[in-house]
Write a protein that holds these residues in place. Structure first.
Motif, short mmCIF file in Angstrom:
data_model
loop_
_atom_site.label_atom_id
_atom_site.label_comp_id
_atom_site.label_asym_id
_atom_site.label_seq_id
_atom_site.Cartn_x
_atom_site.Cartn_y
_atom_site.Cartn_z
N TYR A 1 0.89 -1.20 -0.06
CA TYR A 1 -0.01 -0.04 0.02
C TYR A 1 0.99 1.20 -0.02
O TYR A 1 1.94 1.35 0.73
CB TYR A 1 -0.98 0.07 1.40
CG TYR A 1 -2.17 -0.69 1.05
CD1 TYR A 1 -2.11 -2.16 1.48
CD2 TYR A 1 -3.27 -0.23 0.64
CE1 TYR A 1 -3.32 -2.84 1.31
CE2 TYR A 1 -4.44 -0.97 0.53
CZ TYR A 1 -4.59 -2.38 0.99
OH TYR A 1 -5.52 -2.99 0.80
N GLN B 1 0.87 5.28 0.74
CA GLN B 1 0.15 6.46 1.88
C GLN B 1 1.03 7.71 1.48
O GLN B 1 1.85 8.05 2.46
CB GLN B 1 0.22 6.19 3.41
CG GLN B 1 -0.57 6.95 4.05
CD GLN B 1 -0.85 6.50 5.46
OE1 GLN B 1 0.32 6.22 6.03
NE2 GLN B 1 -2.03 6.59 6.11
N ARG C 1 -2.89 10.93 3.28
CA ARG C 1 -3.12 9.93 4.30
C ARG C 1 -4.13 8.93 3.92
O ARG C 1 -4.39 7.77 4.68
CB ARG C 1 -3.82 10.56 5.62
CG ARG C 1 -3.22 11.42 6.21
CD ARG C 1 -3.83 12.26 7.34
NE ARG C 1 -5.25 12.37 7.29
CZ ARG C 1 -6.01 13.19 8.13
NH1 ARG C 1 -5.35 13.70 9.15
NH2 ARG C 1 -7.19 13.31 8.18
N GLN C 2 -4.57 8.73 2.55
CA GLN C 2 -5.36 7.58 2.27
C GLN C 2 -4.47 6.37 1.74
O GLN C 2 -3.71 6.90 1.13
CB GLN C 2 -6.17 8.21 1.08
CG GLN C 2 -7.17 7.00 0.62
CD GLN C 2 -7.84 7.79 -0.88
OE1 GLN C 2 -7.61 8.34 -1.56
NE2 GLN C 2 -9.10 7.10 -1.06
N MET C 3 -4.63 5.41 2.43
CA MET C 3 -3.98 4.32 1.82
C MET C 3 -4.42 3.73 0.53
O MET C 3 -5.66 3.36 0.29
CB MET C 3 -4.25 2.96 2.87
CG MET C 3 -3.74 3.39 4.38
SD MET C 3 -1.88 3.20 4.45
CE MET C 3 -1.58 1.73 4.50
N LEU D 1 -3.75 0.74 -2.51
CA LEU D 1 -3.48 -0.43 -2.93
C LEU D 1 -2.48 -0.22 -4.40
O LEU D 1 -2.94 0.43 -5.25
CB LEU D 1 -4.54 -1.26 -3.25
CG LEU D 1 -4.20 -2.62 -3.72
CD1 LEU D 1 -3.30 -3.46 -2.80
CD2 LEU D 1 -5.06 -3.73 -3.99
N ARG E 1 -0.90 -6.82 -5.31
CA ARG E 1 -1.56 -7.64 -4.37
C ARG E 1 -0.83 -9.12 -4.95
O ARG E 1 -0.79 -9.21 -6.36
CB ARG E 1 -3.03 -7.73 -4.47
CG ARG E 1 -3.74 -8.93 -3.83
CD ARG E 1 -5.15 -8.58 -3.84
NE ARG E 1 -5.94 -9.59 -3.69
CZ ARG E 1 -6.59 -10.49 -4.40
NH1 ARG E 1 -6.04 -10.63 -5.72
NH2 ARG E 1 -7.23 -11.37 -4.18
N PHE F 1 3.71 0.66 2.60
CA PHE F 1 3.41 -0.36 3.67
C PHE F 1 3.03 -1.90 3.10
O PHE F 1 2.39 -1.81 2.22
CB PHE F 1 2.13 0.14 4.75
CG PHE F 1 2.33 1.23 5.29
CD1 PHE F 1 2.17 2.36 4.87
CD2 PHE F 1 2.70 0.93 6.70
CE1 PHE F 1 2.17 3.62 5.82
CE2 PHE F 1 3.14 2.35 7.40
CZ PHE F 1 2.53 3.37 6.97
N MET G 1 -5.91 -7.52 8.53
CA MET G 1 -4.68 -7.16 7.71
C MET G 1 -3.67 -6.72 8.55
O MET G 1 -3.85 -5.76 9.46
CB MET G 1 -4.96 -6.13 6.72
CG MET G 1 -3.83 -6.18 5.74
SD MET G 1 -4.35 -5.21 4.31
CE MET G 1 -5.71 -6.14 3.57
N PHE H 1 0.00 -5.14 9.19
CA PHE H 1 0.99 -4.01 8.21
C PHE H 1 2.25 -4.05 8.89
O PHE H 1 2.44 -3.90 10.30
CB PHE H 1 0.21 -2.50 8.45
CG PHE H 1 -0.94 -2.34 7.37
CD1 PHE H 1 -2.03 -2.80 8.03
CD2 PHE H 1 -0.66 -1.96 6.16
CE1 PHE H 1 -3.28 -2.65 7.08
CE2 PHE H 1 -1.85 -1.72 5.27
CZ PHE H 1 -3.12 -2.24 5.99
N GLY H 2 3.05 -3.58 8.12
CA GLY H 2 4.58 -3.34 8.54
C GLY H 2 4.61 -1.99 9.06
O GLY H 2 3.76 -1.16 8.72
N ALA H 3 5.73 -1.35 9.52
CA ALA H 3 6.20 0.07 9.90
C ALA H 3 6.14 1.07 8.88
O ALA H 3 6.07 2.22 9.19
CB ALA H 3 7.17 -0.19 10.85
N TYR I 1 -9.28 0.81 11.35
CA TYR I 1 -8.15 0.70 11.60
C TYR I 1 -7.45 1.92 12.42
O TYR I 1 -7.92 2.83 12.41
CB TYR I 1 -6.99 0.48 10.54
CG TYR I 1 -7.23 -0.82 9.79
CD1 TYR I 1 -8.15 -1.16 8.73
CD2 TYR I 1 -6.28 -1.89 9.84
CE1 TYR I 1 -8.47 -2.25 8.15
CE2 TYR I 1 -6.39 -3.02 9.11
CZ TYR I 1 -7.28 -3.11 8.45
OH TYR I 1 -7.46 -4.71 7.75
N GLY J 1 2.38 1.26 11.29
CA GLY J 1 1.38 0.84 10.14
C GLY J 1 0.08 0.69 11.05
O GLY J 1 -0.14 0.64 12.39
N GLY K 1 -10.20 5.62 3.45
CA GLY K 1 -10.61 6.92 3.79
C GLY K 1 -9.43 7.61 3.99
O GLY K 1 -8.28 6.77 4.26
#
Lengths: 114, 115
Positions: A37, A39, A43-45, A47, A50, A91, A102, A104-106, B35, B42, B107
């Motif tokens: 992902y 960002q 701030r919107q994640m 994709l 995959r 991410f 789900m 996520f990594g850092a 989330y 993350g 979002g």
């Protein structure tokens, strides 16, 4: 427990060059999905790409491709012909099939230099 | 086609207060996940709602609760706020097919600051 590790907090690439972001994960499952992902500052994640674990062929999406090494539990992202708009946090994420949690990594902050 | 919308974008609260965050899913989506993304980390899965019920929950205390309405929109409620609840709260929507959600649309989040 499934964990995702991104060992590169920051990466930098020259515009038009290629960069690879690393990701490793830990799981005892055999059927799962892996994701990258993006960002941006909005701030919107978003994709990027995959991969399904049961597929041996590496996923590609235009300039983005992955190197999926299931035995090594490694899932790196290659960005070719880097563009200024690629600058963002990236991410890596993992999700078991039939599970909605789900992991996520850092993250890795990618800077693209003009 | 509107994507996932969240409100408010920013929020400041005091320890001990309660907060409600709102999310409208992408058109055609029936599932909402929440989330929490702490600074420099993350996102972490809080829970998922489908058919107005909590279907799966991550490792979060009962202070975190939610609701899904018949129009598929959702709320996240946090009671007795702690300083550690300061984070970006992301909502993601998807279409539930065969019991799993293949693609999440996120979002832009609500930035919560607890003072």
């Amino acid at each position: 427990a499934q964990t995702v590790t991104q060992s590169q907090p920051e990466m930098s690439v020259q515009e038009a060059e290629t960069v690879t972001l690393s990701c490793t994960y830990d799981t005892s499952e055999s059927d799962y999905y892996l994701f990258w992902y993006k960002q941006p500052p909005s701030r919107q994640m978003i994709l990027v790409i995959r991969q399904e674990a049961y597929k041996q062929q590496n996923a590609t999406e235009n300039r983005f491709s992955v190197n999926f090494q299931k035995a090594a539990k490694s899932f790196s992202l290659k960005i070719s012909d880097s563009q200024l708009g690629d600058a963002a946090m990236y991410f890596c994420a993992y999700r078991r099939r039939n599970n909605n949690d789900m992991r996520f990594g850092a993250g890795t902050r990618l800077t693209v230099k003009p | 086609d509107a994507g996932v919308t969240q409100s408010p974008t920013h929020l400041i609260k005091t320890r001990g207060q309660q907060v409600t965050l709102r999310c409208s899913p992408k058109s055609g989506h029936d599932t909402v996940s929440w989330y929490q993304q702490a600074l420099g980390q993350g996102p972490q899965f809080i829970f998922q709602y489908y058919e107005e019920e909590e279907r799966q929950r991550g490792n979060f205390p009962d202070r975190f609760s939610g609701h899904q309405f018949p129009n598929y929109s959702s709320e996240l409620n946090v009671n007795a706020l702690l300083l550690g609840d300061s984070a970006l709260y992301l909502c993601a929507s998807s279409l539930r097919l065969g019991g799993t959600n293949e693609k999440l649309f996120f979002g832009s989040g609500t930035q919560l600051s607890v003072l």
